[in-house]
Design a protein around this motif. Structure first.
Motif, PDB file in Angstrom:
ATOM      1  N   ILE A   1       0.838  -1.198   0.000  1.00 28.47           N
ATOM      2  CA  ILE A   1       0.000   0.000   0.000  1.00 28.47           C
ATOM      3  C   ILE A   1       0.873   1.249   0.000  1.00 28.47           C
ATOM      4  O   ILE A   1       1.832   1.360   0.769  1.00 28.47           O
ATOM      5  CB  ILE A   1      -0.954   0.022   1.213  1.00 28.47           C
ATOM      6  N   ILE A   2       0.509   2.208  -0.831  1.00 27.68           N
ATOM      7  CA  ILE A   2       1.158   3.528  -0.875  1.00 27.68           C
ATOM      8  C   ILE A   2       0.086   4.557  -0.538  1.00 27.68           C
ATOM      9  O   ILE A   2      -0.990   4.588  -1.158  1.00 27.68           O
ATOM     10  CB  ILE A   2       1.742   3.816  -2.266  1.00 27.68           C
ATOM     11  N   GLY A   3       0.335   5.408   0.477  1.00 26.54           N
ATOM     12  CA  GLY A   3      -0.651   6.415   0.864  1.00 26.54           C
ATOM     13  C   GLY A   3      -0.122   7.353   1.923  1.00 26.54           C
ATOM     14  O   GLY A   3       1.066   7.348   2.259  1.00 26.54           O
ATOM     15  N   ARG A   4      -1.030   8.166   2.441  1.00 29.14           N
ATOM     16  CA  ARG A   4      -0.655   9.161   3.438  1.00 29.14           C
ATOM     17  C   ARG A   4      -0.645   8.593   4.856  1.00 29.14           C
ATOM     18  O   ARG A   4       0.108   9.048   5.720  1.00 29.14           O
ATOM     19  CB  ARG A   4      -1.629  10.344   3.363  1.00 29.14           C
TER      20      ARG A   4
ATOM     21  N   LYS B   1      -0.046   4.255   9.478  1.00 29.99           N
ATOM     22  CA  LYS B   1      -0.393   2.936   9.996  1.00 29.99           C
ATOM     23  C   LYS B   1      -1.000   2.035   8.930  1.00 29.99           C
ATOM     24  O   LYS B   1      -0.897   0.811   9.025  1.00 29.99           O
ATOM     25  CB  LYS B   1      -1.362   3.072  11.173  1.00 29.99           C
ATOM     26  N   SER B   2      -1.643   2.627   7.926  1.00 23.68           N
ATOM     27  CA  SER B   2      -2.325   1.826   6.911  1.00 23.68           C
ATOM     28  C   SER B   2      -1.511   1.666   5.639  1.00 23.68           C
ATOM     29  O   SER B   2      -1.952   0.991   4.709  1.00 23.68           O
ATOM     30  CB  SER B   2      -3.678   2.470   6.556  1.00 23.68           C
ATOM     31  N   SER B   3      -0.302   2.260   5.561  1.00 19.73           N
ATOM     32  CA  SER B   3       0.479   2.237   4.329  1.00 19.73           C
ATOM     33  C   SER B   3       1.835   1.583   4.575  1.00 19.73           C
ATOM     34  O   SER B   3       2.438   1.730   5.647  1.00 19.73           O
ATOM     35  CB  SER B   3       0.690   3.662   3.789  1.00 19.73           C
ATOM     36  N   ASP B   4       2.315   0.872   3.542  1.00 20.21           N
ATOM     37  CA  ASP B   4       3.677   0.334   3.580  1.00 20.21           C
ATOM     38  C   ASP B   4       4.698   1.399   3.185  1.00 20.21           C
ATOM     39  O   ASP B   4       5.835   1.389   3.659  1.00 20.21           O
ATOM     40  CB  ASP B   4       3.783  -0.870   2.646  1.00 20.21           C
TER      41      ASP B   4
END
Length: 233
Positions: free
Chosen positions: A161-164, A167-170
């Motif tokens: 996952i790529i994001g802002r 905690k929810s992104s790698d």
């Protein structure tokens, strides 16, 4: 002369005029002889004849009666009849006139609705790149590397996952233009794909916004102002 005096008289009247006066008498709640007297008075005044003032009230017209034996002959006048002998009845409404084609009434022209704006075109997935691509039939799965800010990051999971969101992104990118979960690198059958996760600003590939694409050797994608380069070497 008594201007309010009235005398029973017979005259021929066109049927269409009589039907019009019947409808007017019904709509205005008055008698037909009142309407005829008023019409005659106004016509006389329009020709500069002194027809006297309008009567103070509208007496009821006789609804039925017999023709005068000394009156005009019943055979003359075509469709005409005695005015005082015709019953007062509202005629039925005529059916709608057919259109020029004779099938249905003509419809009034309506303005055409505005055309919706064209939807943005999404780039179709690129054909297989002749450069180095992973082979699903090989014994060992290939390793894909993401080069970001001069860092070489191995992608060793089925969904990266790529994001802002940290905690929810790698790969977390701290930028307000980046969505919390912006994009994902997905491994499927030994091959890698990049997919937009419904982000606001999307993924650009060679100047076009894409939804998903297979990742080939050396592919470069942009998320807002950030460059993502992938390699299998």
């Amino acid at each position: 002369m008594d201007q309010s005096k009235k005398t029973m008289r017979h005259f021929y009247c066109r049927d269409v005029l009589w039907e019009t006066f019947e409808q007017m008498a019904n709509d205005f709640d008055c008698s037909i002889d009142y309407l005829i007297n008023e019409a005659m008075r106004f016509y006389a005044r329009s020709k500069n004849y002194n027809a006297g003032a309008a009567p103070p009230s509208s007496p009821a017209v006789p609804q039925q009666g017999n023709a005068n034996a000394n009156g005009p002959m019943s055979g003359g006048g075509g469709n005409a009849g005695y005015a005082a002998a015709r019953p007062v009845a509202r005629p039925p409404m005529p059916p709608p006139a057919p259109s020029a084609t004779g099938s249905q009434p003509a419809l009034s022209a309506r303005a055409a609705p505005p055309m919706p704006p064209p939807r943005p075109q999404r780039a179709t997935p690129a054909p297989p790149n002749p450069r180095i691509t992973p082979e699903p039939s090989s014994g060992t799965a290939p390793v894909l590397y993401l080069v970001f800010n001069n860092q070489r990051i191995p992608i060793d999971k089925d969904q990266f996952i790529i994001g802002r969101g940290s905690k929810s992104s790698d790969l977390a990118i701290k930028d307000g233009n980046i969505s919390r979960k912006h994009a994902a690198v997905i491994r499927r059958n030994g091959m890698f794909y990049i997919k937009d996760l419904g982000s606001t600003n999307g993924i650009d590939y060679k100047g076009m916004r894409i939804d998903n694409k297979r990742i080939d050797e050396g592919d470069i994608f942009h998320i807002c102002d950030y460059e993502l380069r992938f390699t299998y070497r």
